[in-house]
Design an enzyme around this catalytic site. Structure first.
Site, short mmCIF file in Angstrom:
data_model
loop_
_atom_site.label_atom_id
_atom_site.label_comp_id
_atom_site.label_asym_id
_atom_site.label_seq_id
_atom_site.Cartn_x
_atom_site.Cartn_y
_atom_site.Cartn_z
N ASP A 250 -40.49 47.58 33.86
CA ASP A 250 -40.02 47.98 34.95
C ASP A 250 -38.72 48.84 34.69
OD1 ASP A 250 -41.50 47.13 36.82
OD2 ASP A 250 -40.79 45.03 36.17
N ARG B 161 -39.28 52.13 33.29
CA ARG B 161 -39.68 53.13 34.51
C ARG B 161 -38.34 53.76 35.23
NH1 ARG B 161 -44.63 49.55 36.75
NH2 ARG B 161 -46.30 50.22 35.65
N VAL C 90 -47.36 39.00 29.80
CA VAL C 90 -47.72 40.26 30.48
C VAL C 90 -48.25 40.18 31.86
CG1 VAL C 90 -48.93 42.60 29.96
CG2 VAL C 90 -47.59 41.35 28.06
N HIS D 70 -40.73 40.71 38.72
CA HIS D 70 -41.61 41.91 38.57
C HIS D 70 -42.54 42.43 39.56
CE1 HIS D 70 -43.86 44.93 36.18
NE2 HIS D 70 -44.97 44.24 36.28
N GLN E 217 -52.91 28.30 27.95
CA GLN E 217 -52.31 29.21 26.89
C GLN E 217 -50.96 28.04 26.52
OE1 GLN E 217 -53.29 31.46 25.47
NE2 GLN E 217 -54.97 32.58 26.51
N ASN F 40 -49.64 39.07 35.16
CA ASN F 40 -49.09 39.07 36.41
C ASN F 40 -49.51 37.96 37.44
OD1 ASN F 40 -47.09 41.22 36.51
ND2 ASN F 40 -48.66 42.72 36.80
#
Length: 247
Positions: A64, A67, A34, A99, A17, A36
């Site tokens: 995170d 949250r 995005v 993360h 990418q 992981n």
């Protein structure tokens, strides 16, 4: 699957990418990773895009933070309900580092209606232990509960990141992406992607927040998540042009 294998398989996707974006994208493109492990995948991507500034790359640690805001609200439920406060009244919440499970929810700098969280929630033991563990484990808890990842939460957090990159940061607040560390004022190791508090400048660029409180509680935990990211970086050295991988 072993972590090294996961890093290699996913990392190859982000290396390609990065090469594609380097070949055809605008030099001003903003890239949000995005997939992981998003911090290290963002590092792989930016290392394969030498013609684009490393400051243009972000990892979705905002999920995170969202949250953590909700958990902060739940943690002070009696105070919040009495005051009529919703989670959007929580500001300056930061997730430091990776993360993953070593992430550091920074309640020390967070505020509820402009007041330090530690003045609203005086149970510091709860903040250090139960709150922190809830935030660290919430992603896996949701997967266990629903049998799938929280795609809706990811989508909302993605929109939040985009909004933060095009809308001036409110006075006294900051936003919290995973960004490239080189040149940071916090003593974090250079050349990794690490979640840190940022403010949008008028020209569309961001700067790292300077008025950040660090006490005796945070440094050891920050070093632990930093070490995890440095270990991941070693595992993907073959994808970042830095030699052979060693985990």
């Amino acid at each position: 699957m072993e972590q090294a294998d996961l890093l290699d398989i996913n990392g190859q996707i982000f290396a390609e990418q990065g090469k594609a974006l380097n070949a055809v994208a605008s030099r001003n493109v903003k890239v949000l990773v995005v997939g992981n492990p998003c911090n290290t995948n963002a590092l792989i991507c930016l290392k394969n895009e030498p013609n684009i500034s490393a400051k243009n790359f972000h990892a979705l640690t905002r999920l995170d933070v969202t949250r953590a805001k909700c958990q902060t609200f739940l943690g002070c439920e009696l105070v919040a309900l009495k005051a009529g406060v919703f989670y959007d009244k929580v500001s300056n919440m930061t997730i430091r580092g990776n993360h993953l499970m070593t992430q550091v929810p920074d309640f020390l700098n967070a505020k509820i209606n402009g007041m330090p969280v530690t003045e609203v929630i005086t149970d510091i033991k709860w903040l250090k232990e139960e709150f922190t563990e809830r935030v660290q484990k919430l992603g896996s808890v949701l997967i266990q509960k629903w049998g799938r990842s929280s795609a809706a939460s990811t989508a909302v957090s993605t929109v939040d990141v985009i909004r933060s990159l095009v809308t001036p940061t409110p006075d006294g607040d900051w936003f919290f992406p995973g960004v490239y560390t080189t040149g940071n004022p916090y003593g974090i190791a250079d050349d990794i992607v690490f979640s840190m508090p940022c403010r949008l400048k008028g020209d569309g660029d961001y700067e790292l927040a300077k008025d950040v409180i660090i006490d005796n509680y945070l440094p050891d935990r920050i070093k632990k998540t930093e070490a995890e990211l440095l270990a991941e970086k070693r595992c993907v050295a073959h994808l970042t042009g830095e030699g052979n991988a060693y985990c």
